[in-house]
Scaffold this active site. Structure first.
Site, PDB file in Angstrom:
ATOM      1  N   GLU A  36     -88.829  57.098  67.339  1.00  0.00           N
ATOM      2  CA  GLU A  36     -88.939  56.081  66.487  1.00  0.00           C
ATOM      3  C   GLU A  36     -90.218  55.342  66.685  1.00  0.00           C
ATOM      4  O   GLU A  36     -91.106  55.400  67.447  1.00  0.00           O
ATOM      5  CB  GLU A  36     -87.887  55.586  66.353  1.00  0.00           C
ATOM      6  CG  GLU A  36     -87.282  56.658  66.219  1.00  0.00           C
ATOM      7  CD  GLU A  36     -85.068  55.557  66.579  1.00  0.00           C
ATOM      8  OE1 GLU A  36     -84.446  54.448  66.545  1.00  0.00           O
ATOM      9  OE2 GLU A  36     -84.318  55.832  65.762  1.00  0.00           O
ATOM     10  N   GLN A  92     -93.091  63.996  42.863  1.00  0.00           N
ATOM     11  CA  GLN A  92     -91.865  64.734  43.062  1.00  0.00           C
ATOM     12  C   GLN A  92     -91.692  63.670  41.331  1.00  0.00           C
ATOM     13  O   GLN A  92     -91.370  62.696  42.247  1.00  0.00           O
ATOM     14  CB  GLN A  92     -91.250  64.305  43.621  1.00  0.00           C
ATOM     15  CG  GLN A  92     -89.504  64.581  43.102  1.00  0.00           C
ATOM     16  CD  GLN A  92     -89.772  66.122  42.423  1.00  0.00           C
ATOM     17  OE1 GLN A  92     -90.197  66.900  43.234  1.00  0.00           O
ATOM     18  NE2 GLN A  92     -89.042  66.646  41.525  1.00  0.00           N
ATOM     19  N   ASP A 165    -107.681  71.822  36.539  1.00  0.00           N
ATOM     20  CA  ASP A 165    -106.379  71.374  35.691  1.00  0.00           C
ATOM     21  C   ASP A 165    -106.295  70.159  34.766  1.00  0.00           C
ATOM     22  O   ASP A 165    -107.373  69.012  35.112  1.00  0.00           O
ATOM     23  CB  ASP A 165    -104.915  71.990  36.313  1.00  0.00           C
ATOM     24  CG  ASP A 165    -104.719  70.541  37.193  1.00  0.00           C
ATOM     25  OD1 ASP A 165    -105.347  69.546  36.310  1.00  0.00           O
ATOM     26  OD2 ASP A 165    -104.438  70.799  38.299  1.00  0.00           O
ATOM     27  N   LYS A 188    -104.485  75.534  34.860  1.00  0.00           N
ATOM     28  CA  LYS A 188    -103.710  76.820  35.636  1.00  0.00           C
ATOM     29  C   LYS A 188    -102.222  76.311  35.852  1.00  0.00           C
ATOM     30  O   LYS A 188    -102.085  75.653  35.013  1.00  0.00           O
ATOM     31  CB  LYS A 188    -103.451  75.628  37.020  1.00  0.00           C
ATOM     32  CG  LYS A 188    -103.175  75.379  38.068  1.00  0.00           C
ATOM     33  CD  LYS A 188    -104.015  74.711  39.322  1.00  0.00           C
ATOM     34  CE  LYS A 188    -103.202  73.391  39.947  1.00  0.00           C
ATOM     35  NZ  LYS A 188    -103.332  73.195  40.006  1.00  0.00           N
ATOM     36  N   ASP A 214    -110.671  67.686  42.168  1.00  0.00           N
ATOM     37  CA  ASP A 214    -109.052  67.242  42.277  1.00  0.00           C
ATOM     38  C   ASP A 214    -108.866  65.670  42.743  1.00  0.00           C
ATOM     39  O   ASP A 214    -109.768  65.574  43.413  1.00  0.00           O
ATOM     40  CB  ASP A 214    -108.701  68.482  42.580  1.00  0.00           C
ATOM     41  CG  ASP A 214    -107.801  68.476  41.793  1.00  0.00           C
ATOM     42  OD1 ASP A 214    -106.705  67.912  41.014  1.00  0.00           O
ATOM     43  OD2 ASP A 214    -106.785  70.100  42.006  1.00  0.00           O
ATOM     44  N   SER A 218    -103.766  70.143  48.494  1.00  0.00           N
ATOM     45  CA  SER A 218    -102.994  70.275  49.870  1.00  0.00           C
ATOM     46  C   SER A 218    -102.727  71.826  50.481  1.00  0.00           C
ATOM     47  O   SER A 218    -103.484  71.548  51.647  1.00  0.00           O
ATOM     48  CB  SER A 218    -101.102  69.851  48.425  1.00  0.00           C
ATOM     49  OG  SER A 218    -100.636  69.813  49.539  1.00  0.00           O
ATOM     50  N   THR A 219    -101.912  72.914  49.516  1.00  0.00           N
ATOM     51  CA  THR A 219    -102.593  74.109  49.752  1.00  0.00           C
ATOM     52  C   THR A 219    -103.196  74.258  49.627  1.00  0.00           C
ATOM     53  O   THR A 219    -104.319  75.221  51.033  1.00  0.00           O
ATOM     54  CB  THR A 219    -101.612  75.096  50.218  1.00  0.00           C
ATOM     55  OG1 THR A 219    -101.419  75.302  48.500  1.00  0.00           O
ATOM     56  CG2 THR A 219    -100.165  74.518  49.793  1.00  0.00           C
TER      57      THR A 219
HETATM   58  C1  R5P Z   1    -101.951  69.446  40.621  1.00  0.00           C
HETATM   59  O1  R5P Z   1    -101.233  68.836  39.869  1.00  0.00           O
HETATM   60  C2  R5P Z   1    -103.023  68.414  41.729  1.00  0.00           C
HETATM   61  O2  R5P Z   1    -103.856  68.229  40.873  1.00  0.00           O
HETATM   62  C3  R5P Z   1    -103.730  69.633  42.687  1.00  0.00           C
HETATM   63  O3  R5P Z   1    -104.146  70.549  41.930  1.00  0.00           O
HETATM   64  C4  R5P Z   1    -102.691  70.205  43.622  1.00  0.00           C
HETATM   65  O4  R5P Z   1    -101.785  69.367  43.960  1.00  0.00           O
HETATM   66  C5  R5P Z   1    -103.888  71.026  44.015  1.00  0.00           C
HETATM   67  O5  R5P Z   1    -102.651  71.711  45.341  1.00  0.00           O
HETATM   68  P1  R5P Z   1    -102.993  73.030  46.446  1.00  0.00           P
HETATM   69  O6  R5P Z   1    -103.860  72.357  47.212  1.00  0.00           O
HETATM   70  O7  R5P Z   1    -101.418  73.110  46.744  1.00  0.00           O
HETATM   71  O8  R5P Z   1    -103.044  73.727  45.155  1.00  0.00           O
END
Ligand code: R5P
Length: 285
Positions: A36, A92, A165, A188, A214, A218-219
């Site tokens: 914590e 989300q 995208d 995309k 972008d 993330s991933t």
């Molecule tokens: C999506 O709408 C965002 O603009 C990014 O393209 C997305 O979050 C990237 O996520 P990842 O690296 O997991 O593909």
């Protein structure tokens, strides 16, 4: 005005406070044995206007932000501005499937209930700079794409900007204007949290230093797929930049798919070559 930073934005907070009229506040941030968060304010704030800079990547950072804001209020701060450079849970922002939590709204509601204003940078549910209402909750959004554009303008000889995208379209168009280069976007389709499909589209990228910008990586699935497509269509180089370097699976896999990978310091990473400190400072003035 006193600027405090949470543990996710330690150096960003210091950079922001390097301005006359701003003071860097000190706080002890430690962990109890069970994980914590332990917080103790070391700079008096009674009657002072305070800013707390804390990105909310991961639940721990969000809890730290909440405790910190409430601590500032309890210690008598006159006004409290929450600056959340990376706003977690922003993806989300809808109930995509019935019954789902509307986490972006809950998070914003919670932060606002503990502060007088909330500012973020390229918050995922907003597509331009300004002050907005999201489910009747006010949030100010800043745009760091121009900073990335200026950085890459210096680096690339024959740039061509690609938005991965439609979500990043508005930001990317503006960045292309700053660079003074051509611009296109990809179609995309997200197949799962990690997998995306980039629909083949003829792009005139032969011999170009392509730049994919972008809001976040993330991933890395989006950038990796886009890079494959651009290389297969003859790009001279593939460069990638994002505002928020989430890198949920580390930077290595993404870095090896492109020639250059850069993010800002909304999340502090080794590749945070562009700072948002001045952008935040300006908005506080
Ligand atoms: C999506 O709408 C965002 O603009 C990014 O393209 C997305 O979050 C990237 O996520 P990842 O690296 O997991 O593909």
């Amino acid at each position: 005005m006193i600027v405090f930073s949470g543990s996710s934005c330690a150096s960003l907070g210091r950079k922001i406070a390097q301005d006359k009229g701003l003071q860097l506040g000190e706080a002890k941030i430690e962990r109890f044995p069970d994980g914590e968060v332990y917080l103790r304010l070391e700079t008096p704030v009674k009657g002072e206007e305070c800013v707390l800079v804390q990105s909310t990547l991961g639940n721990d950072n969000l809890v730290e932000l909440m405790l910190f804001l409430d601590m500032l209020r309890d210690q008598g701060a006159s006004k409290i501005h929450a600056v959340v450079p990376y706003f977690g849970y922003a993806r989300q922002d809808k109930t995509f499937n019935s019954g789902e939590a509307l986490s972006a709204k809950t998070t914003l509601k919670t932060i606002l209930s503990l502060s007088d204003s909330v500012t973020s940078i390229n918050c995922h549910f907003l597509d331009r700079e300004g002050v907005f209402k999201f489910h009747d909750l006010e949030i100010k959004n800043l745009d760091a794409f121009p900073l990335l554009a200026k950085y890459f303008k210096e680096q690339l000889k024959r740039p061509m900007l690609i938005a991965p995208d439609k979500g990043s379209l508005e930001y990317a168009k503006n960045a292309a204007e700053i660079i003074g280069c051509e611009f296109d976007f990809l179609q995309k389709k997200r197949l799962s949290g990690e997998k995306v499909e980039i629909q083949t589209k003829e792009l005139d990228v032969k011999g170009k230093d392509t730049l994919i910008l972008d809001d976040m990586i993330s991933t890395g699935g989006t950038i990796i797929e886009a890079a494959k497509l651009l290389r297969s269509q003859g790009a001279a180089s593939v460069n990638a930049g994002c505002v928020h370097g989430v890198f949920s699976q580390g930077t290595q896999k993404v870095a090896s798919a492109v020639d250059r990978l850069v993010c800002t310091d909304t999340i502090e990473r080794d590749i945070s070559k562009v700072s948002v400190a001045e952008l935040i400072r300006k908005s506080l003035r």
